[in-house]
Design an enzyme around this catalytic site. Structure first.
Site, mmCIF file in Angstrom:
data_model
loop_
_atom_site.group_PDB
_atom_site.id
_atom_site.type_symbol
_atom_site.label_atom_id
_atom_site.label_comp_id
_atom_site.label_asym_id
_atom_site.label_seq_id
_atom_site.Cartn_x
_atom_site.Cartn_y
_atom_site.Cartn_z
ATOM 1 N N ASP A 106 1.036 -1.351 0.128
ATOM 2 C CA ASP A 106 -0.007 -0.107 -0.083
ATOM 3 C C ASP A 106 0.832 1.254 0.038
ATOM 4 O O ASP A 106 2.053 1.321 0.607
ATOM 5 C CB ASP A 106 -0.813 -0.092 1.342
ATOM 6 C CG ASP A 106 -1.883 -1.087 1.314
ATOM 7 O OD1 ASP A 106 -2.214 -1.810 0.135
ATOM 8 O OD2 ASP A 106 -2.268 -1.556 2.284
HETATM 9 N N1 URA Z 1 -0.902 -5.857 3.901
HETATM 10 C C1 URA Z 1 -1.727 -4.802 3.935
HETATM 11 O O1 URA Z 1 -2.591 -4.508 4.494
HETATM 12 N N2 URA Z 1 -0.975 -3.852 3.143
HETATM 13 C C2 URA Z 1 0.275 -3.998 2.360
HETATM 14 O O2 URA Z 1 0.714 -3.010 2.247
HETATM 15 C C3 URA Z 1 0.848 -5.180 2.623
HETATM 16 C C4 URA Z 1 0.306 -6.392 3.111
#
Ligand code: URA
Length: 231
Positions: free
Chosen positions: A100
């Site tokens: 993310d």
């Molecule tokens: N899980 C998440 O919620 N976000 C990420 O960026 C990676 C794994």
């Protein structure tokens, strides 16, 4: 290899965009317009708009992704991308899986489509270790739930490993890659994530890499990733 994969390896475009180029007739193989099902071999002469193309060497880069950078090749909102961060590598690299925008940590980028596909496939169960700072203080029972699997709206999560690093800091090791998985798992046990960092991906750690820094993998690391069970 298939013509679209060849164009991707030559740094021209993604496989999907390459298909579009092929359909418009701009790509020729030994002087003949290429087709979507054309296979090319080493000795074939591939040209785009009459200019010869060559395969680029395979490249594998580990990036310490900083916060605020998106895991795509281009962002409609103009945010910086992980691809821009590794743009001094001469080849066109694509991220393996995604983090993310607000997640930091280990992200692999490569132009090796086969390896990227394999590592991202759930069957390979690549190890991913996250450190999450969360709201509240997860109990032993919450950690047990994380380990045994929690019910998400797209199914139950596979067994994981959860460890308390501090009252509100949890290390979570998972082997699958559902969208926003760690955030959704922690929210499901009542502890929304405040900050998320991936310290380890497929056995690769960020040792020596500050946020925004990247390095090429060693030959031994690439060999290990290619072995059937990278961890
Ligand atoms: N899980 C998440 O919620 N976000 C990420 O960026 C990676 C794994």
């Amino acid at each position: 290899m298939r013509l679209n994969a060849y164009l991707a390896r030559a740094g021209v475009a993604s496989r999907r965009k390459a298909d579009e180029l092929i359909k418009t007739g701009r790509v020729t193989v030994n002087g003949e317009p290429g087709q979507l099902n054309t296979f090319v071999e080493k000795r074939d002469r591939v040209e785009l708009d009459g200019k010869p193309l060559a395969r680029q060497p395979l490249a594998y880069v580990l990036l310490h992704k900083p916060a605020g950078v998106v895991t795509t090749a281009s962002d409609p909102n103009g945010r910086p991308t992980v691809v821009e961060l590794v743009s001094d590598h001469k080849t066109r690299l694509v991220p393996v899986g995604r983090l993310d925008a607000d997640t930091t940590g280990a992200l692999l980028l490569t132009n090796d489509g086969d390896l990227a596909h394999r590592l991202a496939h759930p069957r390979y169960e690549v190890e991913k270790i996250y450190e999450a700072e969360v709201e509240g203080e997860p109990s032993d029972d919450a950690l047990r739930q994380l380990e045994q699997g929690v019910e998400l709206d797209d199914g139950r999560t596979a067994p994981a490993r959860a460890r308390r690093l501090a009252p509100s800091r949890i290390e979570l090791e998972i082997h699958e890659g559902k969208k926003h998985q760690v955030k959704r798992m922690l929210a499901a046990v009542g502890h929304p994530v405040v900050r998320l960092h991936r310290g380890r991906y497929a056995g690769l750690t960020l040792k020596g890499l500050g946020p925004g820094e990247s390095r090429e993998l060693t030959g031994a690391e690439v060999e290990r990733l290619r072995s059937p069970r990278a961890s």
